[in-house]
Design a protein around this motif. Structure first.
Motif, PDB file in Angstrom:
ATOM      1  N   GLN A 624      14.499  40.878  28.314  1.00 13.87           N
ATOM      2  CA  GLN A 624      14.797  42.287  28.041  1.00 13.87           C
ATOM      3  C   GLN A 624      14.747  43.000  29.383  1.00 13.87           C
ATOM      4  O   GLN A 624      13.685  43.314  29.909  1.00 13.87           O
ATOM      5  N   GLN A 625      15.945  43.269  29.955  1.00 17.37           N
ATOM      6  CA  GLN A 625      15.991  43.771  31.328  1.00 17.37           C
ATOM      7  C   GLN A 625      16.488  45.209  31.436  1.00 17.37           C
ATOM      8  O   GLN A 625      16.421  45.812  32.497  1.00 17.37           O
ATOM      9  N   LYS A 626      16.984  45.783  30.348  1.00 14.18           N
ATOM     10  CA  LYS A 626      17.443  47.177  30.384  1.00 14.18           C
ATOM     11  C   LYS A 626      16.259  48.094  30.118  1.00 14.18           C
ATOM     12  O   LYS A 626      15.496  47.882  29.184  1.00 14.18           O
ATOM     13  N   ILE A 627      16.119  49.134  30.945  1.00 13.94           N
ATOM     14  CA  ILE A 627      14.988  50.058  30.819  1.00 13.94           C
ATOM     15  C   ILE A 627      15.483  51.496  30.892  1.00 13.94           C
ATOM     16  O   ILE A 627      16.622  51.762  31.257  1.00 13.94           O
ATOM     17  N   SER A 628      14.600  52.415  30.538  1.00 19.61           N
ATOM     18  CA  SER A 628      14.831  53.850  30.726  1.00 19.61           C
ATOM     19  C   SER A 628      13.835  54.326  31.769  1.00 19.61           C
ATOM     20  O   SER A 628      12.643  54.034  31.673  1.00 19.61           O
ATOM     21  N   MET A 629      14.330  55.044  32.774  1.00 20.64           N
ATOM     22  CA  MET A 629      13.430  55.484  33.841  1.00 20.64           C
ATOM     23  C   MET A 629      13.769  56.912  34.258  1.00 20.64           C
ATOM     24  O   MET A 629      14.875  57.398  34.017  1.00 20.64           O
ATOM     25  N   LEU A 630      12.814  57.568  34.872  1.00 17.52           N
ATOM     26  CA  LEU A 630      12.995  58.923  35.392  1.00 17.52           C
ATOM     27  C   LEU A 630      13.048  58.839  36.907  1.00 17.52           C
ATOM     28  O   LEU A 630      12.123  58.354  37.542  1.00 17.52           O
ATOM     29  N   ILE A 670      19.768  37.462  26.093  1.00 17.11           N
ATOM     30  CA  ILE A 670      19.528  38.788  26.682  1.00 17.11           C
ATOM     31  C   ILE A 670      19.504  39.808  25.552  1.00 17.11           C
ATOM     32  O   ILE A 670      20.348  39.773  24.647  1.00 17.11           O
ATOM     33  N   VAL A 671      18.527  40.730  25.594  1.00 20.68           N
ATOM     34  CA  VAL A 671      18.485  41.854  24.643  1.00 20.68           C
ATOM     35  C   VAL A 671      18.307  43.147  25.430  1.00 20.68           C
ATOM     36  O   VAL A 671      17.749  43.153  26.523  1.00 20.68           O
ATOM     37  N   ASP A 672      18.798  44.242  24.847  1.00 21.86           N
ATOM     38  CA  ASP A 672      18.620  45.560  25.477  1.00 21.86           C
ATOM     39  C   ASP A 672      17.316  46.217  25.051  1.00 21.86           C
ATOM     40  O   ASP A 672      16.682  46.931  25.828  1.00 21.86           O
ATOM     41  N   ASN A 673      16.905  46.025  23.790  1.00 22.96           N
ATOM     42  CA  ASN A 673      15.634  46.578  23.305  1.00 22.96           C
ATOM     43  C   ASN A 673      14.862  45.477  22.589  1.00 22.96           C
ATOM     44  O   ASN A 673      15.440  44.493  22.152  1.00 22.96           O
ATOM     45  N   ASP A 674      13.567  45.701  22.490  1.00 28.71           N
ATOM     46  CA  ASP A 674      12.771  44.660  21.844  1.00 28.71           C
ATOM     47  C   ASP A 674      12.908  44.739  20.321  1.00 28.71           C
ATOM     48  O   ASP A 674      13.661  45.545  19.787  1.00 28.71           O
ATOM     49  N   LEU A 675      12.155  43.896  19.651  1.00 32.47           N
ATOM     50  CA  LEU A 675      12.308  43.739  18.204  1.00 32.47           C
ATOM     51  C   LEU A 675      12.036  45.019  17.436  1.00 32.47           C
ATOM     52  O   LEU A 675      12.712  45.316  16.443  1.00 32.47           O
ATOM     53  N   LEU A 676      11.072  45.814  17.883  1.00 33.11           N
ATOM     54  CA  LEU A 676      10.598  46.948  17.090  1.00 33.11           C
ATOM     55  C   LEU A 676      10.938  48.292  17.726  1.00 33.11           C
ATOM     56  O   LEU A 676      10.211  49.263  17.561  1.00 33.11           O
ATOM     57  N   SER A 677      12.038  48.354  18.448  1.00 35.88           N
ATOM     58  CA  SER A 677      12.406  49.608  19.096  1.00 35.88           C
ATOM     59  C   SER A 677      13.912  49.785  19.072  1.00 35.88           C
ATOM     60  O   SER A 677      14.666  48.821  19.098  1.00 35.88           O
TER      61      SER A 677
END
Length: 884
Positions: A624-630, A670-677
């Motif tokens: 899971q390599q996609k993230i949200s950042m500021l 590859i996944v963008d979000n984990d199982l519970l999000s």
């Protein structure tokens, strides 16, 4: 009649149908302006109220200042109002028993109430949310946190009187006062003692919701009493929440306040969720940027400029489209009346008088159309908001319809401006008419000298001679063709741009957070949940899914060519330990949701497949390599940390030195979000998800310390809650989180937001549909005499009908292609402007394009129905004799 301009009223009365069509165009435009303005103001108001609930109704907070500095802040010339919170002290509600300490060596010695005194302004600014009762109004009243009630020897009730021994926390080994900072103050350690200093009696008047989630493991619970803080104790620490008179240059003003207090070492930050723990030593300034950015005044200038430019672009598009809609109506009307203006010129009317006639006509039609447009726009929004209230129960029920007088005035003025700007061109064109040529011409200011009309062999073969007639009509009447096509193009642009804007809003306001109903974690010395607990939970009828959660930090060697260059530029400090051909990083986690979790993760894969047997054999992991950042500029960015692909190999190892060194894992998915999000991780963690067997092989343990539970929404969840509470009672190491109400609310909010968005798109679609129908119908009705001539020279009714339909198809094809190209370009441009504040993925809006193109074709065909019905009934001789 005293002047030529007196003809205006007579003409409008004499040509009622044409006048009504023009008024209808004005009504559509003003309805659009009113609807968009009302939705914008209503949603903006809702966003502000929601942000105030979540983050507080203040602009700047100064936490941890001494008493003598409070008055300096409150009396500063830039401050409008200030809320003050004082630290009243801690009170022990339960000692930790020896048995509990043996079972959980990490248990805190006490469970505390953290009592703070809020003045009236602080209560209002921090938006305390109650479960029941009311807020305190007197110093002898108190509000308790609902989760704290289970730890009193006798459960308190509303109206009860309780006596608290207030005091301070000390370091047990040294006897020193324990250093505490921040409004949260929820941290604790084992080397801790309590010293009572005073005794106070309170009446319980309310129970409040926990500020950051219902964690049953909390050892320190907030409690609020009233303190007007008029008498300030210089030895105490205070928290001051400030609303500024002006939001301009808010950071400079705050720094000036701190300078006046001679506090140069204050740490600055942005406000996050209320109630979090502040682990700092110095005074802290926090800017409530979540609220400030809604006013375009956040401390991030890039965010402010991006939002302002994007909104300005949206308003400009609305204005241009509105002017175009009304302009088309006036232009068609003027073109068809050129012979009348020529006649007026012949009998002495000057160009100035002709212009006045057209402009007076615009003014009279505006006086009729604009008020009706304001009314219809308001009524349409009333209907939309009424349906939202009927269909949903979420927080967006707080989406109150705002009938804003400034919005109505602005819509009316913009409509009036649009009408006059639209009328200027046709008025000048009418004034330029040559009397003799205008009397001969048909629909132009001068006679068209047509020497050649291009033939289309393709059209002829496909549609025959009637198709050639339709094609030649469009070529012969190029101005009329351009005007009608332009109206359709504008409608398509409106639909694509605002559909894209709605989708963009949906991305940026997507329901965030985890989707589980309950979680249970074990913090005892073993850090292990026994399998019997999981089996019992999984066997409950109310449990839909239960996932064991294995999770631990690992070191990883990330190859240099696999790091996203854009992310590397922003986070170079993470990649400083070179090892081999890559960098050793520590912000990585090896995780597993159990075998059943991998089955459910299959649908989230963006690449690869999940085969548990192969994963066990090859140390397979899903990245899971996609993230949200500021970013430092305040931009919310969604980005890939790395560019791993299926088949890549990564070296990872446990931080436990007693385990093996680096082991190689293979990327299988590859996944963008984990199982519970539903959204990307905001913690900038690179996650490797695997099977329990691979986790055990690499980490050297098969222990899991958490279980995530998805409850069955159709059954009572009480058995789950009862079992989780019983675990907590038996062993204080068990902690559980109840998120059922929060998840249900989030899903309901998403549903409500979808209704709002599609209702908004529906407004755009309806207005675009009516605009096309209005323009095409007007064009055809004004050509009644032309069609009568065709019928007089032998064309049958069927052939006339076929020709009109083919003209509509040609209009739709031309307008569809041009409108889609321009609309898609504008959609991308607005997305680009918003990119300074928010990062979302832009994709070509194929669905909107398809709907817009099909809608344009269908709408042009629908627009021909009434004119063709009228042509069927009309007598050829009457049509040739009279005006339209």
């Amino acid at each position: 009649m005293n002047s030529y301009t007196g003809l205006t009223g007579k003409y409008l009365k004499g040509q009622k149908k044409r006048s009504l069509l023009t008024i209808f165009g004005i009504i559509l435009s003003v309805t659009l302006l009113t609807s968009i303005g009302t939705i914008g103001m209503s949603y903006w108001g809702k966003s502000i109220r929601q942000t105030m609930r979540d983050f507080g109704d203040y602009h700047v907070s100064i936490n941890g200042i001494s008493g003598d500095a409070v008055s300096k802040v409150k009396n500063n010339t830039t401050v409008e109002s200030a809320g003050v919170i004082s630290r009243e002290g801690y009170a022990v509600i339960k000692d930790t028993k020896e048995k509990e300490k043996k079972e959980n060596p990490f248990a805190a010695p006490y469970r505390y109430l953290n009592v703070k005194g809020y003045d009236a302004n602080a209560i209002n600014m921090l938006q305390v949310q109650l479960d029941s009762g009311r807020l305190p109004k007197n110093p002898n009243e108190i509000v308790l946190s609902s989760p704290s009630l289970n730890y009193f020897s006798e459960k308190p009730k509303l109206g009860d009187t309780m006596e608290l021994n207030l005091g301070i926390r000390k370091v047990a080994s040294t006897g020193e006062d324990k250093k505490i900072n921040g409004i949260g103050d929820f941290g604790w350690d084992l080397d801790e003692a309590f010293k009572a200093q005073s005794q106070k009696e309170y009446i319980i008047v309310g129970f409040m919701k926990p500020p950051t989630g219902n964690w049953s493991s909390s050892y320190i619970f907030p409690a609020i009493t009233f303190n007007d803080n008029k008498t300030i104790n210089n030895k105490k620490e205070y928290f001051v929440y400030v609303k500024m008179k002006s939001l301009n240059d808010i950071q400079k003003k705050s720094e000036a306040i701190m300078s006046s207090l001679q506090l140069s070492n204050a740490e600055q930050s942005s406000a996050m969720q209320l109630g979090r723990d502040h682990s700092i030593e110095n005074v802290r300034i926090e800017y409530n940027n979540e609220l400030l950015k809604l006013y375009g005044k956040s401390t991030y200038e890039g965010v402010n400029h991006s939002l302002i430019l994007a909104l300005a672009a949206v308003v400009a598009i609305i204005m241009i489209c509105t002017i175009a809609v009304i302009y088309n109506t006036f232009h068609i009307s003027v073109l068809e009346r050129i012979s009348q203006f020529g006649l007026l010129r012949c009998i002495g009317a000057t160009p100035t008088q002709i212009r006045k006639i057209v402009m007076q006509e615009a003014a009279l039609l505006s006086l009729i159309g604009i008020p009706i447009g304001l009314l219809t726009g308001t009524l349409f929004m009333k209907l939309l908001f009424y349906n939202i209230r009927l269909l949903t129960l979420g927080i967006l029920n707080d989406l109150r319809m705002v009938i804003s007088v400034p919005i109505l005035i602005s819509a009316g003025l913009l409509g009036l401006l649009s009408v006059f700007l639209s009328a200027i061109g046709p008025a000048k064109q009418a004034a330029r008419v040559s009397p003799l040529e205008a009397l001969k011409s048909n629909g132009g200011t001068k006679v068209e000298h047509i020497t050649k009309v291009n033939k289309s062999l393709f059209v002829q073969k496909l549609f025959g001679i009637i198709g050639q007639f339709a094609s030649r009509n469009l070529q012969r009447n190029k101005k009329r063709f351009r005007i009608t096509a332009f109206s359709m193009i504008i409608s398509i642009i409106l639909f694509i741009v605002f559909s894209g804007l709605a989708q963009f809003m949906q991305q940026t306001t997507q329901v965030s957070g985890s989707l589980f109903s309950y979680s249970i974690t074990y913090d005892g010395p073993s850090k292990r949940i026994d399998d019997t607990v999981y089996q019992h939970i999984a066997s409950l009828d109310a449990v839909q899914h239960a996932y064991k959660f294995y999770n631990d930090q690992v070191a990883a060697i990330i190859p240099k060519d696999k790091i996203d260059p854009k992310y590397y530029e922003m986070r170079k400090d993470q990649y400083i330990l070179a090892e081999g051909e890559g960098y050793r990083t520590s912000n990585n986690y090896l995780r597993s949701y159990g075998d059943n979790g991998l089955d459910d993760l299959q649908s989230k894969l963006t690449a690869g497949v999940i085969n548990k047997e192969i994963m066990n054999q090859e140390n397979g992991v899903i990245v899971q390599q996609k993230i949200s950042m500021l970013t430092k500029e305040g931009k919310q960015l969604i980005i890939d940390q790395t560019h791993f692909k299926v088949g890549d190999r990564i070296k990872i190892r446990s931080f436990d030195r007693s385990q093996k060194g680096y082991q190689t894992v293979t990327v299988v998915g590859i996944v963008d979000n984990d199982l519970l999000s539903e959204k990307q991780d905001g913690s900038e963690v690179l996650s490797f998800i695997t099977t329990p067997k691979v986790y055990s092989k690499i980490m050297g343990t098969d222990a899991y310390s958490s279980i995530f539970i998805l409850a069955n929404p159709d059954l009572s969840n009480q058995p789950i809650r009862d079992y989780l509470k019983s675990l907590n009672v038996k062993d204080a190491g068990f902690n559980y989180l109840d998120r059922v109400a929060e998840v249900a609310k989030s899903k309901n909010d998403a549903k409500t937001f979808s209704i709002l968005l599609y209702g908004f798109i529906g407004v755009i679609f309806l207005i675009a549909f009516l605009n096309i129908v209005n323009t095409v119908s007007t064009n055809l009705i004004l050509r009644t005499k032309e069609f009568a001539v065709l019928k007089a020279i032998g064309m049958t009714q069927y052939e006339v009908r076929k020709m009109i339909i083919l003209e509509g198809i040609f209009y739709g094809l031309f307008a569809g292609v041009i409108g889609i190209i321009i609309g898609t370009g504008l959609d991308y441009s607005i997305h680009y402007l918003f990119a300074g504040a928010l990062d979302t993925v832009w994709v070509i809006p194929w669905i909107s394009i398809g709907i817009a193109f099909a809608g344009a074709m269908i709408t042009t065909l629908v627009a021909t129905i009434w004119p063709m019905y009228r042509l069927n009934k009309i007598n050829i001789i009457d049509a040739l004799r009279r005006e339209n």
